[in-house]
Design an enzyme around this catalytic site. Structure first.
Site, PDB file in Angstrom:
ATOM      1  CB  SER A  11      -0.938   0.015   1.209  1.00 25.74           C
ATOM      2  OG  SER A  11      -0.210   0.153   2.407  1.00 25.74           O
TER       3      SER A  11
ATOM      4  CE  LYS B  63      -2.514   2.205   4.902  1.00 26.21           C
ATOM      5  NZ  LYS B  63      -2.409   1.364   3.694  1.00 26.21           N
TER       6      LYS B  63
END
Length: 207
Positions: A70, A113
């Protein structure tokens, strides 16, 4: 007189010989004692190392292995990285920081993230671009893997104590857009990612 001196010399010699030459049983005891001392010394060293490692990983760093893609190509599957737990003690997280945090929908899981929306901001995603607080200019996205797919326009109001997160691989990232609980509170951020050390060393910058 001479015989007495000779007898005494024999006694002294016998005592010395007995002192110098230990019996097999005494030798075994000596060996066991040395081995025991060495074992205790090694046990203390190992215990100290384990305690030190525990304190370091609990209070100073996060040692993480990345399970997904991701954050490609900034961070890839299988990469190992270090995050600094002390980064935000005296300062707040900044936009574009890469952080390790407790996943809002399941705090038993750790996610990594990039911070996009700051506390109190309005994040708008339209035409595959991200806009902050109604700005006419989109945020810089030069670091993402590929242009973001155009989806239905979305607006996110970031709470005062929280952050809005996106992955660098935005077309294949379970991030704030997809979560039930969309924002990460500051006290759930475990640390700022500083560098990757496997499979190679690389510093992780804000962008």
């Amino acid at each position: 007189m001479k015989d007495k001196n000779y007898s005494r010399e024999n006694e002294i010699t016998a005592e010395a010989a007995e002192a110098e030459g230990a019996s097999p049983e005494e030798e075994k005891k000596d060996v066991k004692s040395v081995v025991l001392r060495e074992a205790i010394s090694w046990a203390k060293t190992i215990a100290a190392a384990l305690i030190f490692a525990y304190l370091i990983t609990t209070f100073i760093i996060v040692n993480a292995q990345v399970p997904s893609g991701s954050m490609k190509n900034t961070i890839n599957e299988g990469d190992r990285l270090i995050a600094n737990r002390l980064s935000y003690i005296f300062s707040d997280p900044e936009r574009f920081d890469i952080v390790v945090f407790k996943f809002p929908d399941n705090e038993d899981l750790y996610y990594i993230k990039r911070i996009i929306g700051l506390p109190g901001e309005t994040v708008e995603i339209k035409d595959g671009k991200v806009y902050i607080d109604g700005s006419e200019e989109p945020l810089d996205d030069s670091f993402i893997l590929e242009p973001m797919f155009v989806e239905e326009d979305a607006v996110y109001e970031v709470p005062e104590d929280s952050y809005f997160m996106l992955g660098d691989n935005r077309n294949n990232s379970a991030d704030s857009r997809r979560w039930v609980n969309k924002y990460v509170k500051k006290d759930k951020i475990l640390g700022k990612a500083i560098f990757k050390y496997y499979p190679g060393f690389e510093l992780l910058t804000n962008k």
